[in-house]
Motif scaffolding. Structure first.
Motif, short mmCIF file in Angstrom:
data_model
loop_
_atom_site.label_atom_id
_atom_site.label_comp_id
_atom_site.label_asym_id
_atom_site.label_seq_id
_atom_site.Cartn_x
_atom_site.Cartn_y
_atom_site.Cartn_z
N LEU A 1 0.82 -1.21 0.00
CA LEU A 1 0.00 0.00 0.00
C LEU A 1 0.86 1.26 0.00
CD1 LEU A 1 -2.62 -1.04 2.71
CD2 LEU A 1 -2.88 -1.17 0.23
N GLU B 1 -2.57 5.41 2.00
CA GLU B 1 -3.67 4.48 2.27
C GLU B 1 -3.52 3.71 3.57
OE1 GLU B 1 -4.49 1.91 -1.01
OE2 GLU B 1 -4.44 3.54 -2.49
N ASP C 1 -5.97 4.78 6.33
CA ASP C 1 -7.34 5.02 5.90
C ASP C 1 -7.92 3.73 5.34
OD1 ASP C 1 -9.72 6.28 5.31
OD2 ASP C 1 -9.04 7.05 3.38
#
Length: 418
Positions: free
Chosen positions: A112, A116, A119
């Motif tokens: 990721l 990100e 979240d």
């Protein structure tokens, strides 16, 4: 026409919507060593070598996104509230995640970008905690090796940095258990039903295992994807359960200390439990009155008992007991449960209880499951525990394993005349 009690559904009364089952991970201490096991320089070297090996096997090299800046890293750590381990931080200084790679770098799990990792959608956990799914019957098991990972479904100090797009993540654990190390790699998510899985002591070690697997030829190509057999630890649930009749001595020994969930039918002698000293979820069914003495020394947290006659004295001596379900034809005495300091969930709906007023003395109870008649009797008593959830059956339920109930959930307390 009036509806008979046998046609009424069981009702789950949620009185305190904010209450969630206690998190056992909160009760565990921190690690003896606060120094991460990873090496950022070694991780960078392994990362580049790993990429070269992948290119050789695939016949082409995929392009990575650009690096994360120091400002990006600092901002991400501020939002997370915990620092990234140095080895993972060093990798983000090479590339900010996988981008659009056909072959994700962490063995088919997408790396990721920093934007990100703070979240993420945790609907899977919110669903698992919904009361109609009976979270009081669920036990978070210990990962292997024991005490390395806190026994929680999810923690703020677990930084999820890679995902399989199916609700599972790799995370670096910056809040490890007493025998763990900061920065160790774990697996969490919807498929870790029994709890988190320990993968490696660091991102560095995880990369090293991927490199070693490629070097020894433990890989295969599936369409355009490279599948790597890095011989990583399996999830704890895959070796956690013994189900059947009373095991022979050989079966019990073969089951070994890693077994943390046991269900045994036709129980007469519980001595076999000595071979599963780490059992945390235990269901025993007997046509008679089994000797439950061996239960007193086991770390059982969820206990399900089904017998003609039951003595709760030995189970109540277990200081780990959190949740108890009793099915019993003859009257059972709850008085021994006064000595179970952490008992917060009690199911007596399928039991004949000799001293139901004892419930008022169990001040730690937050969940109670009873019949309509039992609740009528209890509601006439003073000083009930501060119950958060009350499950009421219109009549004594028939119990099948695994226990589950088609609850109708309402956000209101039951009336005395329910």
């Amino acid at each position: 026409m009036a509806t008979s009690s046998r046609q009424k559904p069981p009702i789950l009364h949620v009185i305190d919507e904010e209450f969630v089952p206690p998190d056992r991970g909160d009760e565990q201490g921190g690690p003896e060593s606060a120094v991460p096991a990873g090496d950022p320089d070694e991780a960078v070297r392994l990362f580049h070598h790993y990429r070269r090996l992948m290119a050789q096997i695939l016949g082409y090299e995929e392009e990575l996104p650009g690096p994360a800046s120091e400002e990006d890293l600092a901002e991400a750590e501020e939002k997370l509230g915990v620092p990234l381990p140095p080895d993972l931080r060093a990798l983000y200084a090479i590339a900010d995640g996988d981008g659009d790679l056909i072959n994700p770098l962490f063995d088919r799990q997408e790396w990721l970008p920093l934007a990100e990792i703070d979240d993420l959608d945790d609907e899977w956990l919110e669903i698992a905690r919904e009361w109609q799914y009976e979270p009081w019957r669920q036990t978070v098991f210990d990962a292997w090796p024991p005490n390395a990972v806190r026994r929680s479904p999810l923690r703020p100090g677990w930084i999820r940095f890679a995902c399989d797009t199916g609700g599972n993540w790799l995370a670096v654990d910056m809040d490890p258990g007493p025998d763990g190390r900061p920065g160790q790699v774990i697996s969490v998510g919807v498929d870790c039903t029994y709890g988190p899985a320990y993968i490696a002591d660091s991102v560095t070690t995880f990369l090293r295992r991927l490199v070693e697997a490629l070097e020894r030829g433990d890989h295969r190509c599936h369409d355009e994807s490279l599948w790597i057999d890095a011989d990583l630890p399996e999830r704890p649930g895959e070796h956690a359960t013994y189900i059947g009749g009373p095991p022979s001595r050989e079966q019990a020994v073969q089951a070994g200390p890693r077994v943390q969930e046991v269900r045994v039918t036709d129980v007469e002698d519980c001595a076999f439990l000595a071979a599963v000293p780490d059992v945390r979820s235990l269901a025993l069914s007997s046509k008679g009155s089994p000797d439950l003495t061996p239960l007193g020394g086991l770390p059982v947290e969820y206990l399900e008992l089904d017998g003609e006659s039951l003595d709760l004295t030995a189970p109540a001596r277990n200081r780990e007991l959190r949740s108890l379900s009793v099915t019993c034809a003859r009257p059972v005495e709850l008085a021994p449960l006064r000595s179970a300091p952490h008992l917060w969930a009690l199911d007596i709906a399928a039991a004949t209880v000799a001293d139901i007023a004892t419930v008022t003395e169990l001040k730690g109870l937050r969940y109670l499951e009873v019949t309509q008649d039992q609740w009528r009797e209890l509601s006439q008593l003073d000083d009930l525990p501060p119950l958060a959830v009350i499950g009421i059956h219109p009549h004594r339920p028939e119990r099948d394993w695994p226990l589950s109930t088609a609850w109708v959930t309402v956000d209101e307390p039951p009336s005395p005349a329910v």
